[in-house]
Design an enzyme around this catalytic site. Structure first.
Site, PDB file in Angstrom:
ATOM      1  N   HIS A   1       0.501  -1.520   0.263  1.00  0.00           N
ATOM      2  CA  HIS A   1      -0.143  -0.136  -0.450  1.00  0.00           C
ATOM      3  C   HIS A   1       1.253   1.404   0.206  1.00  0.00           C
ATOM      4  O   HIS A   1       0.416   2.597   0.046  1.00  0.00           O
ATOM      5  CB  HIS A   1      -1.093   0.353   1.341  1.00  0.00           C
TER       6      HIS A   1
ATOM      7  N   SER B   1       4.373   2.076   8.503  1.00  0.00           N
ATOM      8  CA  SER B   1       4.365   0.889   7.283  1.00  0.00           C
ATOM      9  C   SER B   1       5.247  -0.092   6.614  1.00  0.00           C
ATOM     10  O   SER B   1       5.974   1.314   6.100  1.00  0.00           O
ATOM     11  CB  SER B   1       2.704   1.576   5.912  1.00  0.00           C
TER      12      SER B   1
ATOM     13  N   ASP C   1      -0.108  -7.818   1.674  1.00  0.00           N
ATOM     14  CA  ASP C   1       0.564  -6.812   1.677  1.00  0.00           C
ATOM     15  C   ASP C   1       1.919  -6.146   1.798  1.00  0.00           C
ATOM     16  O   ASP C   1       2.445  -6.203   2.749  1.00  0.00           O
ATOM     17  CB  ASP C   1      -0.100  -5.890   2.938  1.00  0.00           C
TER      18      ASP C   1
END
Length: 263
Positions: A65, A215, A122
């Site tokens: 992402h 992230s 992801d």
């Protein structure tokens, strides 16, 4: 153009902060200098967007992402302890190519998907334009060879927000100790799907965990790289709402194959 962007980043003393992306560290502490030599700052132009992990002098692993449409502007800083300051240990590299996992749902990036969302797979590999120089401050970390153990104490690191609701990123790389929990804990906490390619990690009482900006950063359990920061609660580190990480043992074949086919 790339020289101009790099010049601007250096003239600003390092890196600009980007708008919130998806995940950050709450309730942590300043990491000991060079204690996380595999930790990478991933940028788009001179904007910090995500963390990453150095797997090999030529390869960085991060979250899918964190992908952007203009991948020619992706670049990384390695060997940094302070995000916004020049450091002799720091190395800058451009990304020559990005490899998001083929089964990651890229439409999630539009943020207009009906619930429940499935954020599985992801992860993304970044091929560096020039190999990193291995030093005390820049070292790769191995992929896992076995399943992580429930109840393990894990270490997450990142430059994500240090406050749960307001996006406030630190200069110093932050570390936090959190527990590896059963996936059922996360399944109960979220409407989003929690699958067997994810790890559920945090503290049931809240107050500690990853948040926006973390992230793509590493999760180290019992000294082994087991996860990549993916998603979690808003506000961050809420009670009974652990963070969700990509479970790397499920992806070692894809990672190794992708690296081997793109030497």
């Amino acid at each position: 153009m790339r020289f101009l962007i790099l010049f601007l980043a250096l003239s600003l003393g390092g890196i600009d902060a980007a708008p919130p992306v998806q995940s950050r560290i709450i309730g942590g502490f300043k990491c000991k200098k060079n204690s996380q030599p595999w930790h990478v700052a991933v940028l788009r132009s001179n904007k910090y967007i995500c963390g990453g992990v150095l797997l090999d002098p030529n390869w960085v692993l991060t979250a899918a992402h964190c992908y952007g449409n203009d991948t020619s502007q992706h670049n990384v800083w390695l060997g940094k302890n302070k995000l916004f300051q020049r450091e002799p240990s720091a190395q800058h590299r451009w990304v020559s190519k990005s490899f998001p996992h083929p089964d990651y749902n890229m439409s999630l990036l539009n943020d207009h998907i009906p619930h429940p969302e499935d954020k599985s797979n992801d992860l993304m590999l970044l091929r560096l334009s020039k190999p990193a120089d291995i030093t005390d401050a820049v070292k790769p970390i191995d992929l896992p060879t076995e399943e992580p153990k429930l109840g393990s104490t894990c270490l997450a690191s990142g430059w994500g927000s240090i406050t749960p609701t307001k996006y406030q990123i630190p200069n110093d790389l932050q570390c936090v100790f959190i527990k590896l929990l059963p996936n059922e804990n996360c399944a109960k906490a979220y409407v989003h799907k929690v699958t067997d390619v994810m790890l559920c990690v945090g503290e049931t009482g809240g107050g500690k965990g990853t948040c926006k900006g973390d992230s793509g950063g590493p999760l180290i359990c019992d000294g082994v790289l087991h996860g990549i920061t993916s998603w979690g609660s808003i506000p961050c580190a809420k009670p009974n709402a652990p963070g969700v990480f990509t479970k790397l043992i499920k992806f070692t074949s894809w990672i190794k194959d992708t690296m081997a086919k793109n030497p």
